[in-house]
Design an enzyme around this catalytic site. Structure first.
Site, mmCIF file in Angstrom:
data_model
loop_
_atom_site.group_PDB
_atom_site.id
_atom_site.type_symbol
_atom_site.label_atom_id
_atom_site.label_comp_id
_atom_site.label_asym_id
_atom_site.label_seq_id
_atom_site.Cartn_x
_atom_site.Cartn_y
_atom_site.Cartn_z
ATOM 1 N N ARG A 117 33.778 55.006 65.864
ATOM 2 C CA ARG A 117 34.461 56.117 65.171
ATOM 3 C C ARG A 117 35.596 55.573 64.324
ATOM 4 O O ARG A 117 35.784 55.984 63.181
ATOM 5 C CB ARG A 117 35.010 57.117 66.192
ATOM 6 C CG ARG A 117 33.980 58.146 66.601
ATOM 7 C CD ARG A 117 34.563 59.091 67.628
ATOM 8 N NE ARG A 117 33.970 58.858 68.920
ATOM 9 C CZ ARG A 117 34.629 58.799 70.065
ATOM 10 N NH1 ARG A 117 35.934 58.946 70.110
ATOM 11 N NH2 ARG A 117 33.982 58.596 71.182
ATOM 12 N N CYS B 173 55.653 73.430 52.491
ATOM 13 C CA CYS B 173 56.278 74.075 53.655
ATOM 14 C C CYS B 173 57.669 73.500 53.872
ATOM 15 O O CYS B 173 58.564 74.186 54.345
ATOM 16 C CB CYS B 173 55.420 73.841 54.882
ATOM 17 S SG CYS B 173 55.071 72.096 55.137
ATOM 18 N N GLU C 256 50.522 74.942 61.821
ATOM 19 C CA GLU C 256 51.649 74.559 60.969
ATOM 20 C C GLU C 256 51.803 75.678 59.951
ATOM 21 O O GLU C 256 51.011 75.796 59.021
ATOM 22 C CB GLU C 256 51.368 73.212 60.284
ATOM 23 C CG GLU C 256 51.105 72.073 61.266
ATOM 24 C CD GLU C 256 52.196 71.882 62.306
ATOM 25 O OE1 GLU C 256 53.342 72.292 62.060
ATOM 26 O OE2 GLU C 256 51.890 71.362 63.387
ATOM 27 N N GLY D 149 54.457 78.904 57.986
ATOM 28 C CA GLY D 149 55.450 79.021 56.919
ATOM 29 C C GLY D 149 56.764 78.320 57.234
ATOM 30 O O GLY D 149 57.132 78.120 58.382
ATOM 31 N N ARG E 110 41.790 61.746 82.789
ATOM 32 C CA ARG E 110 41.381 61.263 81.465
ATOM 33 C C ARG E 110 41.475 62.389 80.453
ATOM 34 O O ARG E 110 41.599 63.558 80.817
ATOM 35 C CB ARG E 110 39.965 60.690 81.531
ATOM 36 C CG ARG E 110 38.890 61.708 81.839
ATOM 37 C CD ARG E 110 37.520 61.038 81.880
ATOM 38 N NE ARG E 110 37.197 60.455 80.588
ATOM 39 C CZ ARG E 110 36.248 60.905 79.769
ATOM 40 N NH1 ARG E 110 35.508 61.942 80.119
ATOM 41 N NH2 ARG E 110 36.020 60.333 78.627
ATOM 42 N N PRO F 4 37.889 75.303 53.749
ATOM 43 C CA PRO F 4 38.805 74.892 52.681
ATOM 44 C C PRO F 4 39.540 76.094 52.090
ATOM 45 O O PRO F 4 39.101 77.230 52.244
ATOM 46 C CB PRO F 4 37.858 74.290 51.643
ATOM 47 C CG PRO F 4 36.582 75.050 51.828
ATOM 48 C CD PRO F 4 36.494 75.418 53.285
HETATM 49 P P1 NAP Z 1 47.338 80.906 53.495
HETATM 50 O O1 NAP Z 1 47.159 81.903 52.436
HETATM 51 O O2 NAP Z 1 47.828 81.350 54.818
HETATM 52 O O3 NAP Z 1 45.927 80.158 53.638
HETATM 53 C C1 NAP Z 1 45.743 79.045 54.470
HETATM 54 C C2 NAP Z 1 44.280 78.945 54.849
HETATM 55 O O4 NAP Z 1 43.971 80.037 55.731
HETATM 56 C C3 NAP Z 1 43.322 79.075 53.662
HETATM 57 O O5 NAP Z 1 42.201 78.266 53.866
HETATM 58 C C4 NAP Z 1 42.960 80.553 53.724
HETATM 59 O O6 NAP Z 1 41.756 80.862 53.084
HETATM 60 C C5 NAP Z 1 42.856 80.746 55.230
HETATM 61 N N1 NAP Z 1 42.937 82.139 55.667
HETATM 62 C C6 NAP Z 1 43.533 83.182 55.046
HETATM 63 N N2 NAP Z 1 43.388 84.306 55.796
HETATM 64 C C7 NAP Z 1 42.698 83.959 56.899
HETATM 65 C C8 NAP Z 1 42.243 84.670 58.041
HETATM 66 N N3 NAP Z 1 42.465 85.974 58.194
HETATM 67 N N4 NAP Z 1 41.557 83.994 58.990
HETATM 68 C C9 NAP Z 1 41.334 82.667 58.863
HETATM 69 N N5 NAP Z 1 41.731 81.934 57.790
HETATM 70 C C10 NAP Z 1 42.416 82.576 56.825
HETATM 71 O O7 NAP Z 1 48.325 79.727 53.041
HETATM 72 P P2 NAP Z 1 48.326 78.939 51.663
HETATM 73 O O8 NAP Z 1 48.917 79.832 50.637
HETATM 74 O O9 NAP Z 1 47.018 78.300 51.416
HETATM 75 O O10 NAP Z 1 49.354 77.756 52.020
HETATM 76 C C11 NAP Z 1 50.722 77.920 51.958
HETATM 77 C C12 NAP Z 1 51.298 78.225 53.330
HETATM 78 O O11 NAP Z 1 51.023 77.139 54.209
HETATM 79 C C13 NAP Z 1 52.818 78.325 53.266
HETATM 80 O O12 NAP Z 1 53.247 79.369 54.093
HETATM 81 C C14 NAP Z 1 53.275 76.977 53.796
HETATM 82 O O13 NAP Z 1 54.576 76.965 54.347
HETATM 83 C C15 NAP Z 1 52.221 76.704 54.836
HETATM 84 N N6 NAP Z 1 52.183 75.281 55.126
HETATM 85 C C16 NAP Z 1 52.779 74.860 56.287
HETATM 86 C C17 NAP Z 1 52.831 73.506 56.580
HETATM 87 C C18 NAP Z 1 53.543 73.030 57.814
HETATM 88 O O14 NAP Z 1 53.501 71.851 58.103
HETATM 89 N N7 NAP Z 1 54.193 73.909 58.560
HETATM 90 C C19 NAP Z 1 52.245 72.575 55.701
HETATM 91 C C20 NAP Z 1 51.638 73.041 54.523
HETATM 92 C C21 NAP Z 1 51.618 74.414 54.263
HETATM 93 P P3 NAP Z 1 41.742 81.428 51.577
HETATM 94 O O15 NAP Z 1 42.321 80.345 50.738
HETATM 95 O O16 NAP Z 1 40.313 81.679 51.350
HETATM 96 O O17 NAP Z 1 42.582 82.668 51.585
#
Ligand code: NAP
Length: 521
Positions: free
Chosen positions: A98, A316, A282, A284, A173, A211
């Site tokens: 792996r 984030c 991870e 908001g 384990r 994705p």
């Molecule tokens: P998002 O809108 O929440 O989407 C994230 C992922 O979740 C996407 O693949 C989305 O699909 C999917 N998704 C949406 N609704 C869902 C549901 N009901 N069930 C399952 N999956 C669902 O977030 P984003 O706008 O892509 O990313 C930005 C957010 O990520 C920000 O809040 C940021 O702070 C956070 N973030 C956090 C970290 C950390 O380390 N804490 C790191 C990076 C980003 P779709 O695209 O098809 O809607």
């Protein structure tokens, strides 16, 4: 023209936006009206579905590709294959195999670095330097997987410390849970996929990748290269469902672990839908930066400006709240505005542009609305607050002096996922900590200054997952683990840490009673 006038000019798009596709995606798309239509990978085969969705470039909102969307039966078959065959196929590969697959994959990403970076520029709107940064971080992450192994080791427990377990002994384990669902956000589509895949596959899990809808293209290349590197086809699926349709996978009992990076509201929906499973979440963030009166103000202004504007604030760990001790407030504020005015906003394909578009026009509108709200409630827009094109905004800094007003503002209460921050003076470190902890998020914080006692106190009292001293928050490849408290998430991502959530403990007890292995006194 000075830099602030330049900022007020509408962004000029430097030519038609087109996606040049190379070998990394060869054979995994059909063509329709001159556009590629990407197939999904249903744990064993690349498939076409009945529905098709557009993929746009945030550079000019033009359609650059299309995707086949898996139907309910495709998802069902993929999960069945992952569960019945794929989890065993991954697990039955010896660990050293792996790890060599992950190394080979790193080599393939390196070989196709230019194509992957191009996809990040065109599909995610990243300036070229940031796009290459993400590709290289992904390669680096894969090459650091041996460091994850330090957490796969288990324990030996002798039985003679309890009178009921005399003449027995135990092993504890860790073993893979089975199927990990990786839900990937738009802001680091390649790195987050690679990271989640690396820590899930390394201990022997099968992985289903969901994705982001807005910029999924680099992930198609990743899956193709992962298969080429030797990942068993039954152990991997790429299912580009829209977010709201993903809940049926989230709640499926064949999925044991959900690794989600995304917004807090998505995290809440996933937790409600999932039932009892393991989670790495991870969510908001948006971080506070505290500037103490003995800080190196030039250095702090430089880093805070970078913390606000890198990848257009769509991180984030972006800085969203700047708390400055009053004696240096005016001086620091001016320096920060000056630094923001030097950020060049534009078409990310152009040399020298450090801030490209935000992912969609709704996000750009949110920035303007939040700045207007702050101004209407008594704040002042110190810089920005304007759109420079459909998806382009000026880096924005609003000043709010009244703390009661500050606490009510969208920009304080919520995470506006773009380059906007609020600045306010504080009379003491305690006040800064109180305002930092008053947000519902608790991802990271930055503290700039020299007084070790104050810094140490801030480290002790800030309710966050990571504190960066004299630096902007930056998670990088997760060499130092990161993970939010409160609304920012559950558990941590980090090399050698996340592996704990994708592996289960199993205790094995050997009974030798009466066999005279031990002769106790
Ligand atoms: P998002 O809108 O929440 O989407 C994230 C992922 O979740 C996407 O693949 C989305 O699909 C999917 N998704 C949406 N609704 C869902 C549901 N009901 N069930 C399952 N999956 C669902 O977030 P984003 O706008 O892509 O990313 C930005 C957010 O990520 C920000 O809040 C940021 O702070 C956070 N973030 C956090 C970290 C950390 O380390 N804490 C790191 C990076 C980003 P779709 O695209 O098809 O809607």
């Amino acid at each position: 023209m000075n830099s602030s006038q330049e900022h007020r000019e509408r962004v000029r798009i430097s030519g038609p936006v087109a996606l040049e596709l190379g070998k990394s995606v060869e054979g995994i798309f059909a063509e329709q009206d001159g556009l590629p239509v990407f197939k999904f990978f249903s744990a064993g085969e690349w498939r076409e579905g009945d529905r098709i969705r557009d993929v746009k470039s945030p550079i000019d909102n033009s359609v650059i590709a299309r995707l086949f969307v898996p139907g309910a039966s495709d998802v069902e078959e993929a999960l069945e294959t992952l569960y019945k065959k794929g989890r065993w196929a991954a697990r039955n590969l010896p660990g050293e195999r792996r790890i060599s697959i992950l190394y080979r994959l790193a080599g393939l990403l390196e070989e196709h670095a230019d194509e992957l970076a191009e996809m990040l520029v065109v599909n995610a709107g990243k300036p070229r330097k940031a796009a290459y940064g993400e590709v290289h971080a992904s390669i680096d992450r894969l090459r650091k997987t041996p460091l994850d192994l330090r957490k796969i080791v288990g324990d030996y427990i002798p039985g003679d410390w309890d009178e009921h377990t005399l003449e027995t002994e135990g092993l504890v384990r860790r073993e893979p849970y089975g199927v990990v669902l990786s839900i990937v956000p738009f802001n680091y589509p390649l790195f987050d996929t690679v990271n989640k895949f690396a820590y899930s596959f390394l201990p022997g899990n099968a992985v289903a990748i969901k994705p982001p809808s807005s910029d999924p293209l680099p992930i198609f290349a990743f899956v193709k290269l992962a298969l080429e590197a030797g990942v068993p086809g039954d152990s991997l699926a790429l299912l580009p469902l829209p977010g709201r349709e993903t809940e049926r996978m989230v709640s499926d009992p064949r999925v044991s672990v959900i690794s989600l990076t995304g917004s807090t509201s998505t995290g809440e929906k996933v937790l409600r839908a999932a039932g009892i499973k393991q989670f790495v979440m991870e969510l908001g963030g948006g971080d506070p930066a505290i500037v103490l009166s003995d800080a190196d103000l030039d250095q702090a202004a430089e880093k805070v400006a970078q913390g606000i504007t890198a990848y257009s604030g769509q991180r984030c760990d972006a800085i969203k709240l700047v708390l400055v001790e009053r004696p240096v407030y005016e001086e620091f504020k001016q320096k920060l505005v000056e630094k923001l005015s030097q950020v060049r906003v534009g078409d990310p394909r152009e040399e020298g542009v450090s801030m490209g578009p935000v992912i969609d026009r709704e996000t750009a509108d949110l920035v303007v609305r939040a700045a207007v709200e702050a101004r209407e409630k008594g704040g002042k827009i110190l810089y920005g607050g304007e759109k420079l094109g459909e998806n382009y905004i000026m880096p924005t800094l609003v000043e709010v002096l009244d703390k009661n007003v500050l606490r009510q503002l969208e920009v304080y209460r919520e995470e506006i996922f773009a380059a906007i921050a609020v600045i306010t003076p504080v009379d003491s470190l305690d006040e800064a900590i109180e305002l930092a902890n008053g947000r519902r998020y608790g991802l990271d914080a930055a503290v700039f200054g020299k007084d070790v006692n104050k810094i140490r106190k801030a480290i002790r009292l800030l309710e966050v997952g990571a504190v960066y001293v004299n630096d902007l928050p930056r998670h990088g490849v997760g060499y130092y683990p990161f993970g939010g408290r409160k609304a920012s998430g559950l558990n941590v991502e980090g090399i050698g840490y996340s592996i704990e959530y994708v592996t289960a403990y199993k205790s094995i007890v050997f009974n030798y009673k009466g066999a005279r292995v031990w002769s106790y006194l």
